[in-house]
Design an enzyme around this catalytic site. Structure first.
Site, PDB file in Angstrom:
ATOM      1  N   ARG A 194       0.888  -1.177   0.000  1.00  0.00           N
ATOM      2  CA  ARG A 194       0.000   0.000   0.000  1.00  0.00           C
ATOM      3  C   ARG A 194       0.910   1.206   0.000  1.00  0.00           C
ATOM      4  O   ARG A 194       1.690   1.386   0.952  1.00  0.00           O
ATOM      5  CB  ARG A 194      -0.908  -0.026   1.236  1.00  0.00           C
ATOM      6  N   HIS A 204      -7.300   0.930  -6.488  1.00  0.00           N
ATOM      7  CA  HIS A 204      -7.545   0.048  -5.335  1.00  0.00           C
ATOM      8  C   HIS A 204      -8.255  -1.213  -5.846  1.00  0.00           C
ATOM      9  O   HIS A 204      -9.435  -1.441  -5.574  1.00  0.00           O
ATOM     10  CB  HIS A 204      -8.388   0.789  -4.301  1.00  0.00           C
ATOM     11  N   GLN A 210     -10.231  -3.726  -3.566  1.00  0.00           N
ATOM     12  CA  GLN A 210     -11.534  -3.201  -3.167  1.00  0.00           C
ATOM     13  C   GLN A 210     -12.564  -3.448  -4.274  1.00  0.00           C
ATOM     14  O   GLN A 210     -13.690  -3.864  -4.009  1.00  0.00           O
ATOM     15  CB  GLN A 210     -11.416  -1.693  -2.884  1.00  0.00           C
ATOM     16  N   ASP A 255     -17.352   7.458  -1.671  1.00  0.00           N
ATOM     17  CA  ASP A 255     -16.115   7.299  -0.895  1.00  0.00           C
ATOM     18  C   ASP A 255     -15.794   8.652  -0.274  1.00  0.00           C
ATOM     19  O   ASP A 255     -16.422   9.676  -0.606  1.00  0.00           O
ATOM     20  CB  ASP A 255     -14.981   6.804  -1.817  1.00  0.00           C
ATOM     21  N   CYS A 260     -16.637   1.863   0.449  1.00  0.00           N
ATOM     22  CA  CYS A 260     -15.484   1.006   0.753  1.00  0.00           C
ATOM     23  C   CYS A 260     -15.063   1.118   2.216  1.00  0.00           C
ATOM     24  O   CYS A 260     -14.404   0.229   2.735  1.00  0.00           O
ATOM     25  CB  CYS A 260     -14.326   1.363  -0.162  1.00  0.00           C
ATOM     26  N   ARG A 298     -14.158  -8.316   1.361  1.00  0.00           N
ATOM     27  CA  ARG A 298     -12.748  -8.026   1.084  1.00  0.00           C
ATOM     28  C   ARG A 298     -11.884  -9.275   1.310  1.00  0.00           C
ATOM     29  O   ARG A 298     -10.932  -9.515   0.568  1.00  0.00           O
ATOM     30  CB  ARG A 298     -12.253  -6.868   1.962  1.00  0.00           C
TER      31      ARG A 298
HETATM   32  N1   CP Z   1     -11.460  -0.033   2.220  1.00  0.00           N
HETATM   33  C1   CP Z   1     -10.185  -0.102   2.665  1.00  0.00           C
HETATM   34  O1   CP Z   1      -9.243  -0.316   1.910  1.00  0.00           O
HETATM   35  O2   CP Z   1     -10.069   0.048   4.003  1.00  0.00           O
HETATM   36  P1   CP Z   1      -8.705   0.150   4.809  1.00  0.00           P
HETATM   37  O3   CP Z   1      -8.045   1.443   4.435  1.00  0.00           O
HETATM   38  O4   CP Z   1      -9.114   0.113   6.260  1.00  0.00           O
HETATM   39  O5   CP Z   1      -7.823  -1.016   4.449  1.00  0.00           O
HETATM   40  N1  NVA Z   2      -9.968   6.778  -1.331  1.00  0.00           N
HETATM   41  C1  NVA Z   2      -9.609   6.360  -0.001  1.00  0.00           C
HETATM   42  C2  NVA Z   2      -9.900   4.904   0.169  1.00  0.00           C
HETATM   43  C3  NVA Z   2      -9.590   4.364   1.522  1.00  0.00           C
HETATM   44  C4  NVA Z   2      -9.797   2.897   1.595  1.00  0.00           C
HETATM   45  C5  NVA Z   2      -8.149   6.667   0.247  1.00  0.00           C
HETATM   46  O1  NVA Z   2      -7.324   6.464  -0.652  1.00  0.00           O
HETATM   47  O2  NVA Z   2      -7.821   7.120   1.346  1.00  0.00           O
END
Ligand code: CP
Ligand code: NVA
Length: 302
Positions: A99, A126, A129, A218, A258, A286
């Site tokens: 990540r 993502h 997701q 989101d 999400c 997930r």
């Molecule tokens: N939706 C999602 O990716 O959540 P987290 O940031 O908690 O992993």
């Molecule tokens: N768009 C958000 C998603 C979090 C799971 C971010 O990148 O922070």
């Protein structure tokens, strides 16, 4: 040995996405424990609840051992280069998951890695997701071909991957995004090329949600954009999913997010905590989606 990466939804074909969705729903003991005795590196430059837990449990369910590492421990290009980190870890593990703030880091990892690289969220995409999102929509709505998905808010990492997966499954896509935070024309064309039944983008949320079978949103401010949050709150003020907006969607429409959610910003409490909300099945999916993706990358067929 050649390997596959999973940095974007379009790294797999529509047929392969179907296979991943089938693997996600295959009983665990029929997957053959393809990670037995294997390590899976998981590097997080940003916080996580769902991604870390779902991925760690998916690795365990496939017989492997996840090794969680905070971004600052390895220090991409600070302690050592992305390329050195990748090539060292590839000698210990069967999969390398990260990540990252900058999607370019994942591309650099993939360029030198001898094992599959998995995107656990970047500023651009993502995909894990999105697999859970389409799995949840399929479970609620059946065959998604010809169904309508709406995404309202910031056209961000989550939106981009959701559109790619929805397009591959032949959905109509309706976006409701403010100017400057929307999908560019070349991306809209890309969704058509991936198989979207149609793709429309509007500034007006009440038009974007019309007839939708699933309404997604989101956060207005993604991780890494915190300094812009006041400006974004002003720009996105009219982009909240309310009961009035849900009433314009299909009467049986589901609401999806999400998470993490900001109640009172992108969604009203009454919607996210109401009967149409699918947020917890979506979050739980997930783990199943992650297991499907990892099994696919390890060469398991549905
Ligand atoms: N939706 C999602 O990716 O959540 P987290 O940031 O908690 O992993
Ligand atoms: N768009 C958000 C998603 C979090 C799971 C971010 O990148 O922070």
């Amino acid at each position: 040995m050649t390997h596959r990466n999973f940095l974007h939804i379009y790294d797999v074909s529509a047929h392969e996405l179907g296979e991943i969705l089938a693997l996600a729903q295959t009983p665990i003991d029929q997957l053959g424990y393809p990670l037995r005795g294997a390590g899976v590196a998981m590097i997080f430059e940003k916080p996580s609840n769902r991604t870390r837990h779902s991925m760690e449990m998916a690795v365990v369910q496939l017989g492997g051992h996840p090794v969680y590492t905070r971004g600052e421990e390895v220090g991409f290009d600070v302690r050592e280069s992305v390329e050195d980190i990748t090539q060292v870890m590839a000698g210990y593990h069967s999969l390398l998951c990260a990540r990252v703030f900058d999607h370019g880091v994942l591309l650099r990892m993939a360029a030198v890695s001898s094992i599959p690289v998995v995107n656990m969220l970047s500023d651009f995409a993502h995909p894990l997701q999105a697999v859970a999102d389409v799995l949840t929509m399929q479970q609620s709505l059946g065959d998604l071909s010809g169904k309508t998905v709406s995404y309202v808010g910031d056209f961000n990492n989550v939106a981009r991957s959701l559109c790619e997966a929805s397009a591959m499954l032949g959905m109509h896509i309706r976006l409701g995004c403010p100017e400057g935070y929307d999908a560019h024309d070349n991306e809209l064309l890309g969704f058509t090329e991936l198989g979207a039944a149609s793709i429309e983008q509007y500034r007006d949320v009440s038009i974007a949600v019309q007839g939708a079978h699933a309404v997604h949103t989101d956060t207005w401010t993604s991780m890494g954009q915190e300094s812009e949050s006041a400006e974004r709150e002003a720009i996105f003020g009219g982009y909240q999913i309310t009961d009035a907006m849900m009433s314009l969607a299909d009467p049986k429409a589901i609401f999806m997010h999400c998470l993490p959610a900001h109640r009172g910003q992108e969604v009203a409490d009454s919607v996210i905590d109401g009967p149409q909300s699918m947020i917890y099945p979506q979050a739980h999916n997930r783990m199943h989606a992650a297991r499907g993706v990892l099994a696919f990358l390890m060469g398991v067929s549905a």
